[in-house]
Design an enzyme around this catalytic site. Structure first.
Site, PDB file in Angstrom:
ATOM      1  N   PRO A 179       9.178  -3.794  -0.302  1.00 14.78           N
ATOM      2  CG  PRO A 179       9.969  -1.664  -0.821  1.00 14.78           C
ATOM      3  CD  PRO A 179       8.563  -2.209  -1.509  1.00 14.78           C
ATOM      4  CB  VAL A 180      12.370  -5.285   3.925  1.00 14.58           C
ATOM      5  CG1 VAL A 180      12.058  -6.250   6.556  1.00 14.58           C
ATOM      6  CG2 VAL A 180      12.153  -6.447   2.919  1.00 14.58           C
TER       7      VAL A 180
ATOM      8  N   GLY B  86       9.996  -0.721   4.867  1.00 15.46           N
ATOM      9  CA  GLY B  86      10.201   0.286   4.096  1.00 15.46           C
ATOM     10  C   GLY B  86       8.844   1.560   3.556  1.00 15.46           C
TER      11      GLY B  86
ATOM     12  CG  MET C 208       5.278   0.363   0.484  1.00 21.53           C
ATOM     13  SD  MET C 208       6.434   0.411  -1.213  1.00 21.53           S
ATOM     14  CE  MET C 208       4.879   0.491  -2.153  1.00 21.53           C
TER      15      MET C 208
ATOM     16  CE  LYS D 224       0.747   1.508   4.514  1.00 24.23           C
ATOM     17  NZ  LYS D 224       1.550   2.204   4.629  1.00 24.23           N
TER      18      LYS D 224
ATOM     19  CG  ASP E 195      -0.701  -0.232   7.569  1.00 29.72           C
ATOM     20  OD1 ASP E 195      -1.376   0.780   8.309  1.00 29.72           O
ATOM     21  OD2 ASP E 195       0.107  -0.017   7.916  1.00 29.72           O
TER      22      ASP E 195
ATOM     23  N   GLY F  75       4.709  -4.081   4.254  1.00 31.66           N
ATOM     24  CA  GLY F  75       4.824  -5.869   3.762  1.00 31.66           C
ATOM     25  C   GLY F  75       4.523  -6.910   4.699  1.00 31.66           C
ATOM     26  N   GLY F  76       5.155  -6.088   5.694  1.00 33.06           N
ATOM     27  CA  GLY F  76       4.680  -7.029   7.121  1.00 33.06           C
ATOM     28  C   GLY F  76       3.391  -7.372   7.031  1.00 33.06           C
ATOM     29  CB  SER F  77       0.257  -4.956   7.475  1.00 37.40           C
ATOM     30  OG  SER F  77       1.250  -4.715   8.362  1.00 37.40           O
TER      31      SER F  77
END
Ligand code: C5P
Length: 315
Positions: A99-100, A102, A104, A10, A141, A106-108
């Site tokens: 991107p880790v 980052g 955005m 996102k 998120d 990513g983990g979520s």
């Protein structure tokens, strides 16, 4: 049997940040926008007694924590517990493109993808409202990564309302070296507010609202109007912690981007382009600029976490 789920990253086209609440979170007016840059999470049955094993591939795989705290593993455990199942024997693989650390989510995204993948693998058919509640337990998120598209997030970001969008928008994301910690960026936002004398608590700062001009630009598919309305209250904090991001934002704007902002808590920078060709040119210029580690042209909105396919191994 294995199930693979694709899940989007996102960008926040508006991130209005209210004051610090007693529970340590901030009230948000958060306009989430899902982009085609995404991860794929595969869930497969593990050997009996092995518990949850997690692997990751992709250029930044080394930066992904593969311990019990990984949101994909936590999601699998939470879904199993919700249905009264024993600790699962499960193999989870993350093909990482987001991107880790980052900004955005990513983990979520991986947490949301694991919920959907395990739900399919274990044939649970959990109602989407329940998946959204479990997602909110995992992080602010995570529910949006299930929903996708464009949505307004209220509360700490987990109370979602889908928003109408009148077209496809073209984006470029410039990936920085190293990540930024989301709590650290929120803390820096509070510190800057204290320093400016405005106060940082939820009694000092007005509850933010979605910008009607931004919502209209999205509904009309008007890239120029959206570019003019992009806003991120965390951007001053991200720039304070990482001043070099100003060079990245400038490089993308000079290369022809019509809008530029830090994505969420950063350090990824997001650029809106007028069309796909312009996005490709901005990405190329950013790669040459030396102000970022990588640059990706992409588009959105795209749907939330969805099953790509299920495969039965061994007949
Ligand atoms: O919900 P999540 O675990 O992703 O949040 C990570 C951290 O980001 C929180 O512990 C908090 O420090 C900060 N945060 C916040 N206000 C929000 C969302 C996150 O302060 N609305």
């Amino acid at each position: 049997m294995s199930v693979t789920v694709r899940v989007p990253a996102k960008v926040n086209v508006q991130l209005g940040v209210g004051g610090l609440r007693a529970d340590g979170f901030h009230d948000l007016a958060n306009v989430f926008f899902a982009v085609a840059l995404g991860d794929e999470v595969t869930a497969a049955d593990g050997e009996p007694g092995t518990g949850i094993t997690l692997t990751c591939s992709g250029p930044d795989a080394d930066a992904v924590p593969l311990d019990d705290g990984n949101l994909a593993a936590r999601a699998a455990r939470l879904l199993a517990a919700h249905h009264g199942l024993a600790e699962p024997d499960l193999r989870l693989h993350i093909a990482k493109a987001i991107p880790v650390a980052g900004g955005m989510a990513g983990g979520s995204a991986d947490g949301a993808a694991a919920l959907v993948a395990c739900d399919a693998l274990w044939e649970l058919r959990t109602p989407v409202e329940v998946l959204l509640e479990l997602a909110a337990e995992l992080g602010s998120d995570v529910p949006f990564a299930l929903l996708g598209g464009v949505a307004l997030g209220r509360g700490r970001g987990e109370i979602l309302e889908a928003l109408p969008v009148g077209g496809t928008f073209h984006w470029v994301f410039a990936v920085a070296d190293g990540g930024l910690s989301t709590p650290a960026v929120f803390r820096e936002c509070d510190r800057l507010r204290e320093e400016a004398g405005t106060g940082s608590s939820d009694t000092d700062v007005a509850t933010p609202d979605a910008d009607p001009g931004l919502l209209a630009a999205l509904a009309e598919g008007d890239a120029a109007a959206l570019a003019g309305a992009l806003a991120n209250d965390l951007q001053p904090a991200a720039l304070s912690l990482r001043p070099a991001l100003a060079d990245t934002l400038r490089a993308g704007t000079e290369a022809g981007a019509i809008g530029a902002l830090v994505s969420g808590s950063g350090p990824t920078c997001a650029f809106l382009a007028k069309d796909a060709d312009s996005a490709a040119a901005v990405a190329e210029a950013l790669r040459r600029s030396g102000t970022c580690r990588a640059a990706h042209a992409t588009y959105g909105p795209v749907p939330g976490a969805e099953v790509l396919g299920a495969e039965v191994f061994g007949g």
